[in-house]
Design a protein around this motif. Structure first.
Motif, PDB file in Angstrom:
ATOM      1  N   ALA A 267     -58.921 -26.797  -9.317  1.00  0.00           N
ATOM      2  CA  ALA A 267     -58.660 -25.394  -9.014  1.00  0.00           C
ATOM      3  C   ALA A 267     -58.475 -25.197  -7.504  1.00  0.00           C
ATOM      4  O   ALA A 267     -57.587 -24.444  -7.070  1.00  0.00           O
ATOM      5  N   THR A 268     -59.301 -25.885  -6.687  1.00  0.00           N
ATOM      6  CA  THR A 268     -59.169 -25.788  -5.236  1.00  0.00           C
ATOM      7  C   THR A 268     -57.827 -26.343  -4.778  1.00  0.00           C
ATOM      8  O   THR A 268     -57.155 -25.754  -3.913  1.00  0.00           O
ATOM      9  N   ARG A 269     -57.433 -27.483  -5.382  1.00  0.00           N
ATOM     10  CA  ARG A 269     -56.145 -28.079  -5.029  1.00  0.00           C
ATOM     11  C   ARG A 269     -54.997 -27.163  -5.405  1.00  0.00           C
ATOM     12  O   ARG A 269     -54.030 -27.008  -4.632  1.00  0.00           O
ATOM     13  N   LEU A 270     -55.066 -26.536  -6.588  1.00  0.00           N
ATOM     14  CA  LEU A 270     -54.016 -25.624  -7.021  1.00  0.00           C
ATOM     15  C   LEU A 270     -53.936 -24.409  -6.109  1.00  0.00           C
ATOM     16  O   LEU A 270     -52.839 -23.960  -5.742  1.00  0.00           O
ATOM     17  N   ALA A 271     -55.121 -23.876  -5.727  1.00  0.00           N
ATOM     18  CA  ALA A 271     -55.129 -22.721  -4.823  1.00  0.00           C
ATOM     19  C   ALA A 271     -54.521 -23.085  -3.468  1.00  0.00           C
ATOM     20  O   ALA A 271     -53.773 -22.300  -2.872  1.00  0.00           O
ATOM     21  N   ARG A 272     -54.850 -24.287  -2.966  1.00  0.00           N
ATOM     22  CA  ARG A 272     -54.287 -24.727  -1.683  1.00  0.00           C
ATOM     23  C   ARG A 272     -52.777 -24.873  -1.772  1.00  0.00           C
ATOM     24  O   ARG A 272     -52.037 -24.484  -0.854  1.00  0.00           O
ATOM     25  N   LYS A 273     -52.299 -25.427  -2.895  1.00  0.00           N
ATOM     26  CA  LYS A 273     -50.853 -25.586  -3.069  1.00  0.00           C
ATOM     27  C   LYS A 273     -50.167 -24.226  -3.150  1.00  0.00           C
ATOM     28  O   LYS A 273     -49.068 -24.022  -2.608  1.00  0.00           O
ATOM     29  N   ASN A 274     -50.798 -23.263  -3.833  1.00  0.00           N
ATOM     30  CA  ASN A 274     -50.222 -21.917  -3.927  1.00  0.00           C
ATOM     31  C   ASN A 274     -50.136 -21.284  -2.547  1.00  0.00           C
ATOM     32  O   ASN A 274     -49.136 -20.601  -2.230  1.00  0.00           O
ATOM     33  N   ARG A 275     -51.174 -21.475  -1.716  1.00  0.00           N
ATOM     34  CA  ARG A 275     -51.129 -20.909  -0.363  1.00  0.00           C
ATOM     35  C   ARG A 275     -50.007 -21.547   0.457  1.00  0.00           C
ATOM     36  O   ARG A 275     -49.308 -20.857   1.212  1.00  0.00           O
ATOM     37  N   GLN A 276     -49.839 -22.880   0.313  1.00  0.00           N
ATOM     38  CA  GLN A 276     -48.779 -23.551   1.036  1.00  0.00           C
ATOM     39  C   GLN A 276     -47.408 -23.047   0.597  1.00  0.00           C
ATOM     40  O   GLN A 276     -46.521 -22.809   1.430  1.00  0.00           O
ATOM     41  N   ASP A 277     -47.236 -22.875  -0.724  1.00  0.00           N
ATOM     42  CA  ASP A 277     -45.964 -22.350  -1.231  1.00  0.00           C
ATOM     43  C   ASP A 277     -45.711 -20.949  -0.695  1.00  0.00           C
ATOM     44  O   ASP A 277     -44.568 -20.609  -0.293  1.00  0.00           O
ATOM     45  N   MET A 278     -46.745 -20.112  -0.672  1.00  0.00           N
ATOM     46  CA  MET A 278     -46.598 -18.748  -0.174  1.00  0.00           C
ATOM     47  C   MET A 278     -46.234 -18.740   1.302  1.00  0.00           C
ATOM     48  O   MET A 278     -45.352 -17.970   1.740  1.00  0.00           O
ATOM     49  N   GLU A 279     -46.863 -19.609   2.090  1.00  0.00           N
ATOM     50  CA  GLU A 279     -46.546 -19.674   3.522  1.00  0.00           C
ATOM     51  C   GLU A 279     -45.125 -20.139   3.752  1.00  0.00           C
ATOM     52  O   GLU A 279     -44.425 -19.625   4.648  1.00  0.00           O
ATOM     53  N   GLU A 280     -44.664 -21.114   2.941  1.00  0.00           N
ATOM     54  CA  GLU A 280     -43.283 -21.582   3.077  1.00  0.00           C
ATOM     55  C   GLU A 280     -42.294 -20.469   2.750  1.00  0.00           C
ATOM     56  O   GLU A 280     -41.280 -20.294   3.442  1.00  0.00           O
ATOM     57  N   ARG A 281     -42.563 -19.684   1.710  1.00  0.00           N
ATOM     58  CA  ARG A 281     -41.668 -18.574   1.342  1.00  0.00           C
ATOM     59  C   ARG A 281     -41.646 -17.517   2.433  1.00  0.00           C
ATOM     60  O   ARG A 281     -40.579 -16.992   2.799  1.00  0.00           O
ATOM     61  N   LEU A 282     -42.820 -17.178   2.975  1.00  0.00           N
ATOM     62  CA  LEU A 282     -42.880 -16.187   4.045  1.00  0.00           C
ATOM     63  C   LEU A 282     -42.119 -16.664   5.266  1.00  0.00           C
ATOM     64  O   LEU A 282     -41.435 -15.886   5.941  1.00  0.00           O
ATOM     65  N   GLN A 283     -42.257 -17.982   5.565  1.00  0.00           N
ATOM     66  CA  GLN A 283     -41.556 -18.521   6.717  1.00  0.00           C
ATOM     67  C   GLN A 283     -40.052 -18.445   6.525  1.00  0.00           C
ATOM     68  O   GLN A 283     -39.310 -18.078   7.461  1.00  0.00           O
ATOM     69  N   ARG A 284     -39.584 -18.737   5.318  1.00  0.00           N
ATOM     70  CA  ARG A 284     -38.144 -18.641   5.053  1.00  0.00           C
ATOM     71  C   ARG A 284     -37.671 -17.190   5.166  1.00  0.00           C
ATOM     72  O   ARG A 284     -36.584 -16.925   5.687  1.00  0.00           O
ATOM     73  N   GLN A 285     -38.489 -16.256   4.657  1.00  0.00           N
ATOM     74  CA  GLN A 285     -38.118 -14.844   4.760  1.00  0.00           C
ATOM     75  C   GLN A 285     -38.047 -14.396   6.209  1.00  0.00           C
ATOM     76  O   GLN A 285     -37.158 -13.623   6.602  1.00  0.00           O
ATOM     77  N   ARG A 286     -38.979 -14.880   7.051  1.00  0.00           N
ATOM     78  CA  ARG A 286     -38.957 -14.526   8.483  1.00  0.00           C
ATOM     79  C   ARG A 286     -37.699 -15.066   9.139  1.00  0.00           C
ATOM     80  O   ARG A 286     -37.070 -14.386   9.991  1.00  0.00           O
ATOM     81  N   GLU A 287     -37.328 -16.311   8.777  1.00  0.00           N
ATOM     82  CA  GLU A 287     -36.134 -16.910   9.366  1.00  0.00           C
ATOM     83  C   GLU A 287     -34.894 -16.136   8.962  1.00  0.00           C
ATOM     84  O   GLU A 287     -33.985 -15.892   9.782  1.00  0.00           O
ATOM     85  N   VAL A 288     -34.808 -15.734   7.684  1.00  0.00           N
ATOM     86  CA  VAL A 288     -33.652 -14.959   7.231  1.00  0.00           C
ATOM     87  C   VAL A 288     -33.595 -13.611   7.931  1.00  0.00           C
ATOM     88  O   VAL A 288     -32.526 -13.140   8.387  1.00  0.00           O
ATOM     89  N   ALA A 289     -34.766 -12.954   8.072  1.00  0.00           N
ATOM     90  CA  ALA A 289     -34.816 -11.649   8.744  1.00  0.00           C
ATOM     91  C   ALA A 289     -34.428 -11.785  10.201  1.00  0.00           C
ATOM     92  O   ALA A 289     -33.747 -10.918  10.780  1.00  0.00           O
ATOM     93  N   ALA A 290     -34.864 -12.880  10.855  1.00  0.00           N
ATOM     94  CA  ALA A 290     -34.537 -13.084  12.271  1.00  0.00           C
ATOM     95  C   ALA A 290     -33.048 -13.272  12.456  1.00  0.00           C
ATOM     96  O   ALA A 290     -32.444 -12.741  13.404  1.00  0.00           O
ATOM     97  N   LYS A 291     -32.391 -14.052  11.575  1.00  0.00           N
ATOM     98  CA  LYS A 291     -30.962 -14.257  11.659  1.00  0.00           C
ATOM     99  C   LYS A 291     -30.203 -12.947  11.429  1.00  0.00           C
ATOM    100  O   LYS A 291     -29.207 -12.670  12.096  1.00  0.00           O
ATOM    101  N   ALA A 292     -30.688 -12.145  10.491  1.00  0.00           N
ATOM    102  CA  ALA A 292     -30.025 -10.859  10.216  1.00  0.00           C
ATOM    103  C   ALA A 292     -30.132  -9.948  11.424  1.00  0.00           C
ATOM    104  O   ALA A 292     -29.204  -9.197  11.753  1.00  0.00           O
ATOM    105  N   GLY A 293     -31.245  -9.970  12.143  1.00  0.00           N
ATOM    106  CA  GLY A 293     -31.414  -9.133  13.336  1.00  0.00           C
ATOM    107  C   GLY A 293     -30.516  -9.561  14.471  1.00  0.00           C
ATOM    108  O   GLY A 293     -30.062  -8.734  15.271  1.00  0.00           O
ATOM    109  N   GLU A 294     -30.243 -10.846  14.583  1.00  0.00           N
ATOM    110  CA  GLU A 294     -29.364 -11.349  15.652  1.00  0.00           C
ATOM    111  C   GLU A 294     -27.949 -10.906  15.434  1.00  0.00           C
ATOM    112  O   GLU A 294     -27.176 -10.724  16.388  1.00  0.00           O
ATOM    113  N   GLN A 295     -27.543 -10.738  14.171  1.00  0.00           N
ATOM    114  CA  GLN A 295     -26.179 -10.312  13.897  1.00  0.00           C
ATOM    115  C   GLN A 295     -26.020  -8.816  14.171  1.00  0.00           C
ATOM    116  O   GLN A 295     -24.960  -8.326  14.455  1.00  0.00           O
TER     117      GLN A 295
END
Length: 295
Positions: A267-295
């Protein structure tokens, strides 16, 4: 038959051949050999010339046997390893094995040495050894009980049942008086004491596999255990059965605890993996938002 070469360089016997209250099995049983002082990795020598056999067992650990030309068998138990291959012919005094602490019946590093005459009967090896062997003080007792020439639980002992002293030694310690509240008459097959149950606290740092091998294999993988059970009466057998059922329940409880820890880790391993997945998604969303702001 020529005398046997002393197999261990210490020349010291720490526990005699005979019936003893076994420190590992916690019951009277025949100690079919003599124990020699031998620290870990001590080089042992052939007691006689003959052909080597190599074997292993749950209780005796790694072992070798030297079969002499006259049919006498010298058996070495609890070894770390053999130094000669099976089928090798050796001479008396030749290095053949390294001592150790293998097997469930070993409570510490030493050499358990047995001798069997032609036909299979075990004999006391001490009188057969060439001169120079000595006994450690207390070698004729185990846990305060003297080593006997006959089985105290079998109702066969009469008169002086103690083993003879070593040459120039002192007689064995007399049998201690019974504890208060116990009969003073000799133990007969009808009122044999039940074997003490295993101490649960010794299992705290053991895996279920180790518990199984320690408490179960030393019974069912030990041929002497079946002989002992055949001599016991109903009550001791029932108590032995209850002890084994209690041990079974303890192992089940141990397994449940292990299963709970494994599930918690998963359960701890699954929770850690879920947090990592969530952080990766947030990071991708930030990158997309940053690119949209530059345009």
């Amino acid at each position: 038959m020529a005398c046997l070469t002393i197999p261990a360089p210490s020349n010291v016997i720490t526990s005699l051949y005979g019936w003893r209250y076994h420190p590992v099995f916690k019951r009277w049983r025949l100690h079919r050999g003599a124990d020699f002082r031998a620290a870990m990795s001590t080089t042992l020598v052939a007691a006689q010339g003959g052909v080597v056999q190599v074997s292993s067992s749950g209780s005796g650990g790694n072992e070798i046997r030297i079969v002499g030309d006259d049919g006498t068998v010298a058996r070495y138990l609890h070894l770390t390893r053999a130094m000669v291959d099976p089928g090798t012919r050796v001479s008396a005094g030749q290095q053949v094995a390294v001592s150790g602490n293998t097997g469930h019946a070993s409570a510490g590093p030493h050499l358990h040495f047995e001798v069997y005459k032609k036909g299979g009967g075990d004999v006391n090896p001490e009188p057969l050894l060439c001169g120079g062997v000595t006994r450690k003080p207390g070698a004729d007792t185990v846990d305060g009980f003297p080593i006997k020439a006959c089985n105290p639980d079998g109702g066969q002992c009469g008169g002086d049942s103690n083993l003879p002293p070593a040459s120039g030694g002192t007689p064995t310690t007399p049998t201690p008086p019974p504890a208060a509240g116990t009969p003073s008459s000799p133990v007969s097959p009808g009122n044999q004491p039940a074997p003490p149950g295993p101490k649960v606290e010794q299992f705290d740092d053991m895996s279920t596999a180790e518990i199984f091998s320690t408490e179960v294999m030393k019974r069912f993988a030990n041929p002497d255990w079946y002989k002992e059970q055949a001599e016991r009466t109903t009550v001791p057998l029932l108590i032995e059965y209850v002890q084994m059922k209690a041990l079974e329940q303890y192992i089940d409880f141990h397994r449940q605890q292990v299963r709970g820890r494994v599930e918690a880790l998963m359960a701890t391993r699954l929770a850690r993996k879920n947090r990592q997945d969530m952080e990766e998604r947030l990071q991708r969303q930030r990158e997309v938002a940053a690119k949209a702001g530059e345009q």
